[in-house]
Design an enzyme around this catalytic site. Structure first.
Site, PDB file in Angstrom:
ATOM      1  N   LYS A 219       0.837  -1.212   0.000  1.00  0.00           N
ATOM      2  CA  LYS A 219       0.000   0.000   0.000  1.00  0.00           C
ATOM      3  C   LYS A 219       0.871   1.261   0.000  1.00  0.00           C
ATOM      4  O   LYS A 219       0.655   2.190  -0.785  1.00  0.00           O
ATOM      5  CB  LYS A 219      -0.917  -0.005   1.214  1.00  0.00           C
ATOM      6  CG  LYS A 219      -1.939  -1.145   1.250  1.00  0.00           C
ATOM      7  CD  LYS A 219      -2.736  -1.143   2.564  1.00  0.00           C
ATOM      8  CE  LYS A 219      -3.625  -2.346   2.694  1.00  0.00           C
ATOM      9  NZ  LYS A 219      -4.422  -2.356   3.959  1.00  0.00           N
TER      10      LYS A 219
ATOM     11  N   ALA B 181      -0.743   0.600   6.164  1.00  0.00           N
ATOM     12  CA  ALA B 181      -0.990  -0.329   7.274  1.00  0.00           C
ATOM     13  C   ALA B 181      -1.982  -1.398   6.840  1.00  0.00           C
ATOM     14  O   ALA B 181      -2.756  -1.199   5.892  1.00  0.00           O
ATOM     15  CB  ALA B 181      -1.519   0.435   8.492  1.00  0.00           C
ATOM     16  N   ASP B 182      -1.948  -2.526   7.549  1.00  0.00           N
ATOM     17  CA  ASP B 182      -2.938  -3.573   7.297  1.00  0.00           C
ATOM     18  C   ASP B 182      -3.180  -4.341   8.591  1.00  0.00           C
ATOM     19  O   ASP B 182      -2.231  -4.748   9.258  1.00  0.00           O
ATOM     20  CB  ASP B 182      -2.453  -4.545   6.211  1.00  0.00           C
ATOM     21  CG  ASP B 182      -3.595  -5.449   5.767  1.00  0.00           C
ATOM     22  OD1 ASP B 182      -4.372  -5.024   4.898  1.00  0.00           O
ATOM     23  OD2 ASP B 182      -3.737  -6.553   6.323  1.00  0.00           O
ATOM     24  N   SER B 183      -4.465  -4.498   8.928  1.00  0.00           N
ATOM     25  CA  SER B 183      -4.821  -5.149  10.203  1.00  0.00           C
ATOM     26  C   SER B 183      -5.562  -6.454   9.945  1.00  0.00           C
ATOM     27  O   SER B 183      -6.468  -6.490   9.103  1.00  0.00           O
ATOM     28  CB  SER B 183      -5.734  -4.231  11.035  1.00  0.00           C
ATOM     29  OG  SER B 183      -5.074  -3.013  11.321  1.00  0.00           O
TER      30      SER B 183
ATOM     31  N   GLY C 223       0.260  -4.619  10.352  1.00  0.00           N
ATOM     32  CA  GLY C 223       1.530  -4.340   9.682  1.00  0.00           C
ATOM     33  C   GLY C 223       1.625  -2.852   9.388  1.00  0.00           C
ATOM     34  O   GLY C 223       0.611  -2.198   9.113  1.00  0.00           O
TER      35      GLY C 223
END
Ligand code: GTP
Length: 220
Positions: free
Chosen positions: A56, A76-78, A113
Site C-alpha cells: 500500500k 498499514a494492514d490489520s 503491519g
C-alpha cells in the site's frame, strides 16, 4: 514534514488526527488477495500484514512523489489471528456471526503491519516496515446483543468483526498491548519507524494542514 496516509480507513485517519497530525489521504486500492497469494501458504501473520502494508505504501509513494517531493507515506494492514487462521474483514453478517461464535469468551491477537516510505526530492528514498500484535480478550455478548451489533453493520467492515473504540467496546474485556494498534495504526510503533528514517513526531506536528484538492465550481 507531510505525512501521507495510504489508507481508506476512517479509524486510521481518526487516530492520526487525535494525535495531532492532519495527513494527506491517498487510498492505495492495492489488490490484497494478489499480495497474499504471492507470499504463498507458509507466510506468517507478521509477514502477511507487513507485506500488505508495504504494498500500500509503495503504491501511494510512487503516485504522490511528484506532488509531494518531501514526505513520508504510511501504509498499514490489520488482521486477526484466530484459531490458527488469519482473518480480515468478515464482509457479511453470517461471516461476522461465525467469527463471534469462535471468539466470544476467548482471546485472539490483532496484528497490524506498518510500512513507511520516505520520499525525498520527488522519489522514494527509504522504506521501513514493522508490525505490532495486541492480544484482545472478548466477553460473551448475549444473542440479542450480538444480533443488534451485527445489525448495526459496524463489525462487517473491520478486521476481526469487532471495534475496540465503537459499539464493539462493550464486548472487549481487555487488551494486552497497544490500543491504537487494534484500531488500525500503532502510534508507538509508527513513532519508532519514523525515528528509523530520521523523522520525529514533532516534525509531523509542524507540518501545515494539507490543502484539500479544489473542486472546480460550476460556472455561475
Ligand atoms: N474503528 C476501528 N476500526 C478497526 C478496528 N479493528 C480493525 N479496524 C479497521 O479494520 C480495517 C482493516 O482493514 P485493512 O485492510 O487493514 O484496511 P482498510 O480499511 O481496508 O483500508 P486500506 O488501508 O485502504 O486497505 C481498518 O480500516 C481498521 O482501521 C477497531 O477496533 N476499531
Amino acid at each position: 514534514m507531510r505525512l501521507v496516509l495510504a489508507s481508506a480507513s476512517p479509524a486510521r485517519l481518526a487516530v492520526l488526527r487525535a494525535a495531532g497530525v492532519e495527513p494527506l489521504v491517498d487510498v492505495s486500492d492495492v489488490d490484497e488477495d494478489a499480495v497474499v497469494a504471492e507470499l504463498g501458504e507458509g507466510a506468517t501473520p507478521e509477514d502477511t500484514v507487513s507485506a500488505l502494508a508495504l504494498a500500500k505504501a509503495r503504491t501511494v509513494a510512487a503516485r504522490v512523489a511528484a506532488a509531494e517531493p518531501d514526505c513520508v507515506v504510511v501504509g498499514a494492514d490489520s488482521m486477526l489471528w484466530l484459531d490458527g487462521e488469519l482473518v480480515g474483514k468478515p464482509g457479511s453478517v453470517d461471516a461476522a456471526r461465525g467469527r463471534w461464535d469462535q471468539m466470544a469468551g476467548r482471546a485472539a491477537d490483532l496484528f497490524t503491519g506498518h510500512a513507511l516510505v520516505r520520499v525525498t526530492e520527488g522519489a522514494p528514498s527509504r522504506e521501513v516496515t514493522g508490525h505490532a500484535r495486541t492480544a484482545v480478550a472478548f466477553t460473551e455478548p448475549t444473542t440479542a446483543e450480538l444480533e443488534a451489533y451485527l445489525a448495526s453493520g459496524e463489525p462487517l467492515a473491520v478486521a476481526g468483526a469487532f471495534t475496540l473504540d465503537g459499539r464493539g467496546g462493550w464486548f472487549v474485556e481487555g487488551i494486552e498491548g497497544d490500543p491504537s494498534n487494534v484500531v488500525g495504526l500503532s502510534l508507538p510503533l509508527t513513532r519508532r519507524l519514523l525515528a528509523e528514517i530520521g523523522i520525529g513526531v514533532d516534525a509531523l506536528w509542524a507540518a501545515p494542514a494539507p490543502v484539500p484538492p479544489t473542486v472546480p465550481t460550476s460556472a455561475p
